[in-house]
Design a protein around this motif. Sequence first.
Motif, short mmCIF file in Angstrom:
data_model
loop_
_atom_site.label_atom_id
_atom_site.label_comp_id
_atom_site.label_asym_id
_atom_site.label_seq_id
_atom_site.Cartn_x
_atom_site.Cartn_y
_atom_site.Cartn_z
N ARG A 24 1.96 7.01 -6.94
CA ARG A 24 0.54 7.63 -7.19
C ARG A 24 0.60 8.74 -6.79
NH1 ARG A 24 1.15 3.45 -9.97
NH2 ARG A 24 -0.66 2.05 -10.69
N ILE B 10 0.71 -1.05 0.06
CA ILE B 10 -0.08 -0.08 -0.04
C ILE B 10 0.91 1.13 -0.19
CG2 ILE B 10 -1.50 1.13 1.41
CD1 ILE B 10 -2.91 -1.28 2.25
N ALA B 11 1.84 1.27 0.77
CA ALA B 11 2.90 2.38 0.84
C ALA B 11 3.47 2.61 -0.53
CB ALA B 11 3.84 2.24 1.96
N GLN C 90 0.97 4.08 -2.72
CA GLN C 90 0.50 5.50 -2.49
C GLN C 90 1.69 6.36 -2.91
OE1 GLN C 90 0.04 5.04 1.67
NE2 GLN C 90 -2.11 5.46 1.51
N LEU C 91 2.92 6.07 -2.86
CA LEU C 91 4.19 6.83 -3.30
C LEU C 91 4.04 6.79 -4.60
CD1 LEU C 91 6.72 8.22 -2.06
CD2 LEU C 91 7.90 6.01 -2.18
N ILE D 271 -0.73 9.56 -3.68
CA ILE D 271 -1.58 9.59 -2.86
C ILE D 271 -1.15 9.90 -1.20
CG2 ILE D 271 -3.59 8.28 -1.84
CD1 ILE D 271 -3.46 6.67 -4.62
N ARG D 272 -1.76 10.76 -0.74
CA ARG D 272 -1.31 10.85 0.69
C ARG D 272 -2.69 11.39 1.63
NH1 ARG D 272 2.59 12.64 -2.29
NH2 ARG D 272 5.12 11.92 -1.82
N CYS D 273 -2.80 11.19 2.64
CA CYS D 273 -3.95 11.65 3.50
C CYS D 273 -3.43 13.18 3.78
CB CYS D 273 -3.89 10.94 4.86
SG CYS D 273 -4.33 9.25 4.86
#
Length: 70
Positions: free
Chosen positions: A34, A27-28, A31-32, A36-38
Amino acid sequence: MRMTDRPNDLKLQQDVIEIFREIDRRIADFQLSRGIRCPALCGFCCESPNVESTLLECLPLAAEIYRNGS
């Protein structure tokens, strides 16, 4: 004999924890790759009392609570 003292039970706990670690790594990485971050200080998912989990996801926590006598 306590549940967590049996070798097969301990192996199962370790296997489940390792699977979740691998999922977290993937997942990390996703996210990295793409971007994608909260949002900063969001906490929407992390602090929600309505987040659901499966029995399997609760196994490591349940085993730790049992092991500590809590």
